[in-house]
Scaffold this motif. Structure first.
Motif: not given
Length: 446
Positions: A343-347, A242-251
């Motif tokens: 995040l999805l909207r920003q992406h 998944i290449v949405v910026d910041g997506f994995y940072d929430m884990m």
């Protein structure tokens, strides 16, 4: 402590079978609102006919929740309460042409009972009712109070479960909770889950013209189908990352104990490929973490449906004016649906897809019980008494989703998922009662 009376369990199961079949015949499809009130009343009758107290609770705009209560016996501890979570609603029976039996007519074939909703979750609830009756008949009463929370919206994301829990927190107050679900793997090992993934489910739409056009105009005009698939493809690369910026940072990083437990989960990739008829390698073959870790600790981003243009037989040369996709994102601890939406909207906007509308259809927060809670050991030990050593698998959370989060938030209880789809599992519910659960040390924090 007396031995489990399997003959009594079978007698009770046989006695209640006709009522169970009638329960399965109720078409309690929550997405369509079919026979919801009748099914809630059937749940109430099951509890009352077993000697319990039951109430059908209602909130405006929501399907009913059934409250059940069984008091501890004379020698039990009325200060301790075990809560069961179940649901009476089922998924729609579509597609009908893939059924070999009538969906809402219970049918036994080769020793297996088929009906819509029998495993998820009607049989689980009835098996627990049967276990309570058997325990009362053989032990002279329950060792602790037992409550039930049986809802009718689980299959549509439990949109009102938190409303019920907030409104009736005192009524459902308990020390521990056993969840509806559980399963066996290909080697017949019972899986017990200490949590669930959450979900954020979206509908994405794009409209590129006022009317469908002749496809010859594709030489000059963009179309919705291409816009949408390109927008979707921008979110995940060919390596399934998944290449949405910041997506994995929430884990929230798993603890060392959670990692240790997850690494013990048996997983046979070849069995999975055979079970589902997979045509391609597992996507974790290209990722930096294992399949076991992916199922427990990592989020997903899935295209669950696509619709655009002409999909009938033969050819129709059009350039579609609109396209729609369903997107399913499974969440792990640390993720919140609103933050994911942001995040999805920003992406999409950053990649030039401002015209793609994104609507959050439903969402459920993730939840995970601390594996250090004493209740975890209590449930695992009770399951081993039925299935044997080496036949019980603990997972920090399941790969699926359910409304556990609200139970943790409003009731502050540890939660373990232990299903009853297989014959022996009803015995596991009785062994759980026999595990001296009424001792304060076994319940842990409450």
């Amino acid at each position: 402590m007396s031995q489990i009376n399997t003959e009594e369990i079978k007698r009770i199961s046989d006695k209640n079978m006709a009522r169970f079949y009638d329960y399965l015949r109720l078409e309690s499809v929550s997405a369509q609102g079919r026979q919801i009130k009748q099914t809630a009343q059937a749940v109430q009758s099951f509890i009352e006919n077993t000697g319990g107290e039951a109430k059908v609770l209602e909130l405006e705009g929501a399907h009913p929740v059934v409250y059940g209560f069984f008091e501890a016996g004379p020698s039990g501890d009325a200060e301790k309460t075990l809560l069961f979570y179940d649901h009476y609603d089922v998924q729609p029976e579509d597609p009908l042409d893939e059924w070999n039996t009538t969906p809402f007519e219970p049918t036994v074939k080769d020793g297996i009972l088929y009906a819509r909703g029998v495993s998820d979750n009607k049989a689980n609830f009835v098996a627990r009712i049967n276990a309570i009756e058997a325990y009362k008949n053989t032990e002279g009463g329950l060792p602790v109070n037992v409550k039930f929370f049986v809802e009718g919206e689980e299959e549509i994301g439990s949109p009102h479960v938190n409303d019920y829990l907030e409104a009736y927190a005192d009524l459902f107050a308990a020390d521990v909770c056993i969840w509806e679900s559980g399963s066996k793997d290909s080697e017949e090992r019972l899986k017990i889950s200490a949590g669930v993934k959450g979900i954020a489910y979206y509908e994405a739409r794009v409209k590129s013209a006022d009317i469908d056009m002749h496809s010859s105009l594709a030489a000059i005009a963009d179309n919705s189908a291409w816009r949408l698939v390109q927008a979707l493809a921008s979110m995940r690369n060919v390596n399934n990352e998944i290449v949405v910026d910041g997506f994995y940072d929430m884990m929230t990083a798993p603890t060392e104990l959670e990692k240790k437990v997850a690494n013990r989960i048996p997983f046979d990739p070849e069995a999975s490929k055979q079970t589902y008829g997979l045509r391609h390698p597992l996507i974790t073959d290209q990722l930096s973490y294992s399949a076991e870790e992916a199922l427990v600790f990592y989020p997903t981003l899935t295209i669950s449906g696509l619709l655009s243009g002409y999909t009938g037989p033969g050819a129709k040369t059009i350039l579609p004016r609109q396209a729609m996709a369903k997107i399913d994102i499974r969440l792990v601890p640390g993720y919140e649906p609103d933050k994911v939406t942001e995040l999805l909207r920003q992406h999409l906007d950053r990649h030039g897809f401002e015209d793609v509308d994104l609507e959050l259809i439903t969402s459920v927060m993730p939840f995970r019980t601390s594996l250090e809670d004493p209740f975890v050991e209590t449930v695992i030990d009770s399951a081993k008494k039925v299935y044997g050593e080496g036949k019980v698998v603990l997972e920090p959370n399941s790969a699926g989703t359910g409304p556990m989060y609200g139970f943790g938030k409003y009731l502050n209880v540890p939660i373990l998922g232990s299903g009853t789809e297989w014959e022996k599992s009803a015995l596991c519910q009785i062994v759980l009662f026999k595990q001296n659960l009424y001792k304060k040390k076994d319940f842990g924090s409450s």
